[in-house]
Design an enzyme around this catalytic site. Structure first.
Site, PDB file in Angstrom:
ATOM      1  CG  HIS A  13      32.720  19.790  36.765  1.00 34.97           C
ATOM      2  ND1 HIS A  13      31.428  19.511  36.189  1.00 34.97           N
ATOM      3  CD2 HIS A  13      33.360  20.302  35.637  1.00 34.97           C
ATOM      4  CE1 HIS A  13      31.224  19.691  35.235  1.00 34.97           C
ATOM      5  NE2 HIS A  13      32.316  20.409  34.660  1.00 34.97           N
ATOM      6  CB  CYS A  69      27.992  26.265  37.841  1.00 31.56           C
ATOM      7  SG  CYS A  69      26.970  27.575  37.010  1.00 31.56           S
ATOM      8  N   GLY A  72      27.571  30.244  36.597  1.00 31.48           N
ATOM      9  CA  GLY A  72      26.643  30.422  37.222  1.00 31.48           C
ATOM     10  C   GLY A  72      25.276  30.693  36.442  1.00 31.48           C
ATOM     11  N   GLY A  74      23.537  28.501  34.423  1.00 28.88           N
ATOM     12  CA  GLY A  74      22.829  27.209  34.329  1.00 28.88           C
ATOM     13  C   GLY A  74      22.234  27.037  35.786  1.00 28.88           C
ATOM     14  CG  HIS A 102      16.151  46.839  45.613  1.00 24.53           C
ATOM     15  ND1 HIS A 102      16.673  47.638  44.430  1.00 24.53           N
ATOM     16  CD2 HIS A 102      16.403  47.356  46.673  1.00 24.53           C
ATOM     17  CE1 HIS A 102      16.756  48.696  44.976  1.00 24.53           C
ATOM     18  NE2 HIS A 102      16.824  48.813  46.186  1.00 24.53           N
ATOM     19  CG  ASN A 103      15.298  41.525  43.357  1.00 27.06           C
ATOM     20  OD1 ASN A 103      16.405  42.035  43.261  1.00 27.06           O
ATOM     21  ND2 ASN A 103      14.349  42.019  42.741  1.00 27.06           N
ATOM     22  NE  ARG A 136      11.355  51.324  44.623  1.00 25.93           N
ATOM     23  CZ  ARG A 136      12.329  51.970  45.595  1.00 25.93           C
ATOM     24  NH1 ARG A 136      11.987  52.509  46.584  1.00 25.93           N
ATOM     25  NH2 ARG A 136      13.410  51.817  45.043  1.00 25.93           N
ATOM     26  NE  ARG A 140       8.845  47.948  41.862  1.00 29.59           N
ATOM     27  CZ  ARG A 140       9.469  49.083  42.074  1.00 29.59           C
ATOM     28  NH1 ARG A 140      10.763  48.700  42.574  1.00 29.59           N
ATOM     29  NH2 ARG A 140       9.171  50.074  41.667  1.00 29.59           N
TER      30      ARG A 140
END
Length: 156
Positions: A13, A69, A72, A74, A102-103, A136, A140
């Site tokens: 909400h 949310c 953010g 939760g 990177h991720n 790299r 990871r």
């Protein structure tokens, strides 16, 4: 991947208004938003929306999603419980870009209390247009996958 033009989007909400604005932005950008809820400002529980959205990402039914949310936090915690989900809580452009570069994040998580619609749109654009750089960073991510497998979180 099929459904590559569809971005899952969900909120509680507190994130409802921002979600509605981002749905319009996605449509104007030539993408389709698949709304996972909430469907009103009526109080609801964010873990249920986060789980359903993250589950579809983990199953590779859709490539990416957005969760919103109040903070953010939760949504980020809930979504990251699923193997293969890399939900990145971002509050600025640099973090949004780096979460992809990177991720290889596959869920962008926003806190509606900290990110206005203008910034959220810029972050979403950057996130959608940034590619994973590999190298790299791939090594990871493989290490994270092994951690998931050792923890018993991997899909069977």
């Amino acid at each position: 991947m099929k459904n590559s033009k569809i971005i899952l989007i969900g909120s509680d909400h507190a994130g409802f208004n921002l979600k509605e604005k981002l749905k319009i932005y996605l449509a104007k950008s030539g993408l389709q938003a698949k709304d996972m809820g909430a469907y009103s400002k009526e109080r609801c529980d964010y873990p249920l929306v986060a789980y359903e959205l993250a589950r579809l990402i983990a199953l590779k039914k859709y490539p990416r999603g957005v969760l919103i949310c109040k903070s953010g936090i939760g949504n980020s915690i809930a979504a990251n419980k699923l193997s293969g989900v890399r939900a990145a809580l971002c509050y600025n452009l640099a973090a949004a870009r780096l979460s992809r570069e990177h991720n290889d994040s596959n869920i962008l998580v926003l806190g509606a209390a900290f990110v206005n619609s203008s910034l959220a749109k810029r972050m979403l654009r950057a996130w959608l247009n940034t590619r994973f750089s590999g190298g790299r960073h791939k090594r990871r991510l493989n290490q994270i996958k092994k951690i998931e497998e050792r923890a018993g979180c991997a899909k069977r």
